[in-house]
Design a protein around this motif. Structure first.
Motif, mmCIF file in Angstrom:
data_model
loop_
_atom_site.group_PDB
_atom_site.id
_atom_site.type_symbol
_atom_site.label_atom_id
_atom_site.label_comp_id
_atom_site.label_asym_id
_atom_site.label_seq_id
_atom_site.Cartn_x
_atom_site.Cartn_y
_atom_site.Cartn_z
ATOM 1 N N GLY A 53 20.388 -13.359 -6.252
ATOM 2 C CA GLY A 53 20.036 -12.963 -6.998
ATOM 3 C C GLY A 53 19.421 -12.859 -8.509
ATOM 4 N N ASN A 54 17.815 -13.194 -7.380
ATOM 5 C CA ASN A 54 16.963 -12.891 -8.102
ATOM 6 C C ASN A 54 16.421 -11.877 -8.032
ATOM 7 N N SER A 55 15.580 -11.492 -8.918
ATOM 8 C CA SER A 55 15.239 -10.213 -8.771
ATOM 9 C C SER A 55 13.398 -9.736 -8.196
ATOM 10 N N LEU A 56 13.430 -9.571 -7.565
ATOM 11 C CA LEU A 56 11.973 -8.475 -6.712
ATOM 12 C C LEU A 56 11.822 -7.257 -7.234
ATOM 13 N N ARG A 57 10.747 -6.959 -6.896
ATOM 14 C CA ARG A 57 9.950 -5.380 -7.304
ATOM 15 C C ARG A 57 8.958 -5.565 -6.206
ATOM 16 N N LEU A 58 8.702 -4.085 -5.726
ATOM 17 C CA LEU A 58 8.235 -3.896 -4.600
ATOM 18 C C LEU A 58 7.158 -2.753 -5.688
ATOM 19 N N THR A 59 6.108 -2.701 -5.282
ATOM 20 C CA THR A 59 4.854 -1.452 -6.323
ATOM 21 C C THR A 59 4.002 -1.579 -5.442
ATOM 22 N N GLN A 60 3.441 -0.302 -5.759
ATOM 23 C CA GLN A 60 2.615 0.777 -5.462
ATOM 24 C C GLN A 60 1.875 0.704 -6.529
ATOM 25 N N GLU A 113 17.307 -0.418 -6.512
ATOM 26 C CA GLU A 113 16.589 0.771 -7.298
ATOM 27 C C GLU A 113 15.811 1.071 -5.975
ATOM 28 N N ALA A 114 15.922 2.264 -5.843
ATOM 29 C CA ALA A 114 14.990 3.056 -4.783
ATOM 30 C C ALA A 114 13.965 3.162 -5.483
ATOM 31 N N PRO A 115 12.349 3.282 -4.593
ATOM 32 C CA PRO A 115 11.164 4.319 -5.008
ATOM 33 C C PRO A 115 10.889 5.153 -6.112
ATOM 34 N N GLU A 116 10.217 4.840 -7.117
ATOM 35 C CA GLU A 116 10.417 5.846 -8.704
ATOM 36 C C GLU A 116 8.872 5.721 -8.423
ATOM 37 N N GLU A 117 8.239 6.939 -8.820
ATOM 38 C CA GLU A 117 6.688 7.276 -9.958
ATOM 39 C C GLU A 117 7.329 6.405 -11.630
ATOM 40 N N ARG A 118 6.528 5.461 -11.366
ATOM 41 C CA ARG A 118 5.902 5.109 -12.875
ATOM 42 C C ARG A 118 4.575 4.773 -13.285
ATOM 43 N N PRO A 119 4.217 4.925 -14.435
ATOM 44 C CA PRO A 119 3.079 5.074 -14.964
ATOM 45 C C PRO A 119 2.201 4.062 -13.985
ATOM 46 N N TYR A 120 2.686 3.408 -14.054
ATOM 47 C CA TYR A 120 1.015 1.956 -12.763
ATOM 48 C C TYR A 120 1.837 2.717 -11.308
ATOM 49 N N GLU A 156 11.419 1.635 3.580
ATOM 50 C CA GLU A 156 12.650 2.222 4.612
ATOM 51 C C GLU A 156 12.458 1.131 5.360
ATOM 52 N N GLU A 157 11.610 0.457 5.794
ATOM 53 C CA GLU A 157 10.979 -0.511 6.372
ATOM 54 C C GLU A 157 12.281 -1.766 5.985
ATOM 55 N N LEU A 158 12.422 -2.389 5.261
ATOM 56 C CA LEU A 158 13.109 -3.589 4.311
ATOM 57 C C LEU A 158 14.688 -3.025 4.042
ATOM 58 N N LEU A 159 14.741 -2.149 4.133
ATOM 59 C CA LEU A 159 16.112 -1.055 4.217
ATOM 60 C C LEU A 159 16.680 -1.606 5.382
ATOM 61 N N ALA A 160 16.357 -1.075 6.748
ATOM 62 C CA ALA A 160 15.552 -1.258 8.287
ATOM 63 C C ALA A 160 16.132 -2.504 8.111
ATOM 64 N N ARG A 161 15.743 -3.950 7.901
ATOM 65 C CA ARG A 161 16.041 -5.432 8.234
ATOM 66 C C ARG A 161 17.665 -5.840 7.556
ATOM 67 N N GLY A 162 17.959 -4.746 6.526
ATOM 68 C CA GLY A 162 19.162 -4.829 5.756
ATOM 69 C C GLY A 162 18.552 -5.512 4.194
ATOM 70 N N ASP A 171 1.191 -1.153 -0.498
ATOM 71 C CA ASP A 171 -0.077 -0.152 -0.075
ATOM 72 C C ASP A 171 0.766 1.083 0.113
ATOM 73 N N ASP A 172 1.513 1.365 0.380
ATOM 74 C CA ASP A 172 3.012 2.312 0.339
ATOM 75 C C ASP A 172 4.374 1.981 0.590
ATOM 76 N N CYS A 173 4.529 1.638 -1.233
ATOM 77 C CA CYS A 173 6.605 1.658 -1.186
ATOM 78 C C CYS A 173 7.575 2.258 -0.374
ATOM 79 N N ARG A 174 7.297 3.405 0.002
ATOM 80 C CA ARG A 174 8.754 4.005 0.516
ATOM 81 C C ARG A 174 8.325 3.468 1.964
ATOM 82 N N ALA A 175 7.347 3.321 2.323
ATOM 83 C CA ALA A 175 7.660 3.467 3.514
ATOM 84 C C ALA A 175 7.871 1.370 4.192
ATOM 85 N N SER A 176 7.666 0.619 2.704
ATOM 86 C CA SER A 176 8.084 -0.460 2.966
ATOM 87 C C SER A 176 9.492 -0.751 2.644
#
Length: 143
Positions: A128-135, A110-117, A99-105, A92-97
């Motif tokens: 090495g698997n890619s994960l995307r975190l999206t709001q 890629e930092a959160p960025e505005e995208r068309p979606y 920060e939370e995940l950064l704190a967990r290590g 629901d909140d990419c930027r808050a998530s």
């Protein structure tokens, strides 16, 4: 009706993957079964709390006779490039998530960025698997 039950990611080390997905991402273990009759094969799945109908299989790369050394090398190479699989996570909140995940290590590529979606960030697991975190934006979600 056909439904998706699991999706698979190749991992170099199932214990390291388990630690990452549970401790850093907050997922829970769904199944962790070792089958001696299959040469010690370990079926390991995790998933987000509250989303019980879907799991991610953390699959060790099998050697011969399941796959040959060339195929094993190709999988390993794709993993190193982040192209052996991608998991798309929503929040629901990419930027808050973020920060939370950064704190967990979690180390983001890629930092959160505005995208068309919506708002989107990227990171990789220890294999090495890619994960995307999206709001997802309300406008895009309505499509």
């Amino acid at each position: 009706m056909i439904r998706i039950a699991t999706a698979q990611l190749w991992v170099h080390d199932q214990d390291a993957a388990l630690e990452f997905y549970t401790t850093k991402l907050g997922m829970e273990v769904r199944q962790d079964v070792t089958m001696p009759e299959m040469g010690g094969f370990r079926w390991l799945t995790v998933g987000p709390p509250g989303q019980d109908d879907m799991a991610i299989v953390l699959m060790a790369i099998p050697g011969p006779p399941m796959i040959d050394a060339t195929t094993e090398g190709e999988i390993t190479s794709l993993m190193a490039k982040g192209f052996a699989g991608t998991v798309f996570l929503t929040t629901d909140d990419c930027r808050a998530s973020y920060e939370e995940l950064l704190a967990r290590g979690v180390e983001f590529t890629e930092a959160p960025e505005e995208r068309p979606y919506g708002v989107d960030a990227g990171f990789r697991d220890p294999s090495g698997n890619s994960l995307r975190l999206t709001q997802i934006s309300e406008q895009f979600a309505a499509l």
